[in-house]
Scaffold this motif. Structure first.
Motif, PDB file in Angstrom:
ATOM      1  N   LEU A  78     -52.391 -21.266  40.004  1.00 17.62           N
ATOM      2  CA  LEU A  78     -51.748 -20.107  40.601  1.00 17.62           C
ATOM      3  C   LEU A  78     -50.844 -20.525  41.760  1.00 17.62           C
ATOM      4  O   LEU A  78     -51.279 -21.220  42.670  1.00 17.62           O
ATOM      5  N   LEU A  79     -49.572 -20.103  41.695  1.00 20.93           N
ATOM      6  CA  LEU A  79     -48.581 -20.454  42.720  1.00 20.93           C
ATOM      7  C   LEU A  79     -48.101 -19.252  43.518  1.00 20.93           C
ATOM      8  O   LEU A  79     -47.659 -19.395  44.656  1.00 20.93           O
ATOM      9  N   GLY A  80     -48.140 -18.078  42.912  1.00 19.73           N
ATOM     10  CA  GLY A  80     -47.632 -16.893  43.586  1.00 19.73           C
ATOM     11  C   GLY A  80     -47.970 -15.642  42.820  1.00 19.73           C
ATOM     12  O   GLY A  80     -48.480 -15.692  41.696  1.00 19.73           O
ATOM     13  N   THR A  81     -47.664 -14.500  43.430  1.00 20.97           N
ATOM     14  CA  THR A  81     -47.989 -13.211  42.821  1.00 20.97           C
ATOM     15  C   THR A  81     -47.058 -12.120  43.350  1.00 20.97           C
ATOM     16  O   THR A  81     -46.458 -12.265  44.419  1.00 20.97           O
ATOM     17  N   VAL A  82     -46.959 -11.040  42.602  1.00 20.67           N
ATOM     18  CA  VAL A  82     -46.187  -9.870  42.996  1.00 20.67           C
ATOM     19  C   VAL A  82     -46.755  -8.668  42.250  1.00 20.67           C
ATOM     20  O   VAL A  82     -47.330  -8.823  41.168  1.00 20.67           O
ATOM     21  N   THR A  83     -46.591  -7.477  42.818  1.00 17.63           N
ATOM     22  CA  THR A  83     -47.025  -6.243  42.162  1.00 17.63           C
ATOM     23  C   THR A  83     -45.784  -5.430  41.806  1.00 17.63           C
ATOM     24  O   THR A  83     -44.982  -5.105  42.675  1.00 17.63           O
ATOM     25  N   PHE A  84     -45.637  -5.117  40.520  1.00 14.84           N
ATOM     26  CA  PHE A  84     -44.511  -4.358  39.974  1.00 14.84           C
ATOM     27  C   PHE A  84     -44.955  -2.914  39.786  1.00 14.84           C
ATOM     28  O   PHE A  84     -46.021  -2.650  39.221  1.00 14.84           O
ATOM     29  N   LEU A  85     -44.127  -1.955  40.258  1.00 16.01           N
ATOM     30  CA  LEU A  85     -44.507  -0.543  40.274  1.00 16.01           C
ATOM     31  C   LEU A  85     -43.387   0.365  39.786  1.00 16.01           C
ATOM     32  O   LEU A  85     -42.212   0.019  39.862  1.00 16.01           O
ATOM     33  N   VAL A 103     -37.247  -8.005  37.845  1.00 17.26           N
ATOM     34  CA  VAL A 103     -35.947  -7.482  37.402  1.00 17.26           C
ATOM     35  C   VAL A 103     -35.927  -7.372  35.875  1.00 17.26           C
ATOM     36  O   VAL A 103     -35.487  -6.360  35.320  1.00 17.26           O
ATOM     37  N   THR A 104     -36.430  -8.389  35.202  1.00 17.02           N
ATOM     38  CA  THR A 104     -36.496  -8.358  33.735  1.00 17.02           C
ATOM     39  C   THR A 104     -37.359  -7.203  33.261  1.00 17.02           C
ATOM     40  O   THR A 104     -36.984  -6.459  32.342  1.00 17.02           O
ATOM     41  N   ARG A 105     -38.508  -7.013  33.890  1.00 17.18           N
ATOM     42  CA  ARG A 105     -39.415  -5.922  33.505  1.00 17.18           C
ATOM     43  C   ARG A 105     -38.744  -4.567  33.741  1.00 17.18           C
ATOM     44  O   ARG A 105     -38.840  -3.664  32.904  1.00 17.18           O
ATOM     45  N   ALA A 106     -38.051  -4.428  34.854  1.00 13.22           N
ATOM     46  CA  ALA A 106     -37.346  -3.178  35.142  1.00 13.22           C
ATOM     47  C   ALA A 106     -36.286  -2.899  34.077  1.00 13.22           C
ATOM     48  O   ALA A 106     -36.145  -1.749  33.621  1.00 13.22           O
ATOM     49  N   ARG A 107     -35.575  -3.921  33.679  1.00 16.55           N
ATOM     50  CA  ARG A 107     -34.556  -3.747  32.623  1.00 16.55           C
ATOM     51  C   ARG A 107     -35.212  -3.342  31.306  1.00 16.55           C
ATOM     52  O   ARG A 107     -34.705  -2.479  30.587  1.00 16.55           O
TER      53      ARG A 107
END
Length: 168
Positions: free
Chosen positions: A64-71, A111-115
């Motif tokens: 694990l290197l990093g994380t983010v929460t997409f909403l 950004v890809t997920r939003a698209r």
């Protein structure tokens, strides 16, 4: 990005995601003042139930290197996204992995997920005075200030809104 893969976090990883997020926020000086935000950062399961918790892992060994929460708008952790927009929060990169492009990979995944979902834009909030590398990351990826959406959830915590319009 070579060497880094972004995917949805698995429930078994939630404790490690929580530890990494808190460590990154502490290293960045964002947890000063004892306002209880550590509790929010540590509650990965609640974020995953109402959004998508993504992780960046090393392709070679799945570390694990990093994380983010997409909403999306209307979800409990969404702060500034409006109709048709997506948002991400709690982007954190392990201090030992900074400089490897992990943050860029996480932003690009959002950004890809939003698209994929047909969103018109991606919005985020950053803490005023946030570390220069984070500000450069968002500028490099095309985010621009959206001052009319700036806000302050607590005294001495000023959040600046940024937006990346997505082309249809």
């Amino acid at each position: 990005m070579t060497g880094v893969r972004v995917r949805v976090a698995e429930p078994a990883e939630y404790p490690a995601v929580a530890r990494l997020t808190i460590a990154a926020y502490e290293a960045d000086g964002q947890l000063k003042g004892g306002n209880g935000y550590e509790t929010v950062l540590a509650d990965v399961a609640t974020r995953a139930a109402t959004g998508e918790v993504l992780v960046a892992v090393d392709e070679a060994d799945d570390v694990l290197l990093g994380t983010v929460t997409f909403l999306l708008p209307g979800t409990p952790f969404a702060e500034v996204c409006g109709p048709g927009e997506a948002e991400f929060r709690m982007l954190a990169v392990d201090p030992a992995a900074q400089g490897r492009g992990v943050g860029v990979a996480l932003v690009e995944a959002c950004v890809t997920r939003a698209r994929e979902l047909g969103s018109s834009a991606v919005v985020i909030c950053v803490r005023a005075g946030m570390a220069a590398p984070a500000q450069r990351l968002y500028r490099r990826t095309g985010f621009v200030r959206l001052p009319e959406r700036d806000w302050s959830p607590l005294p001495d915590v000023d959040l600046l809104a940024l937006r990346l319009p997505l082309n249809p």
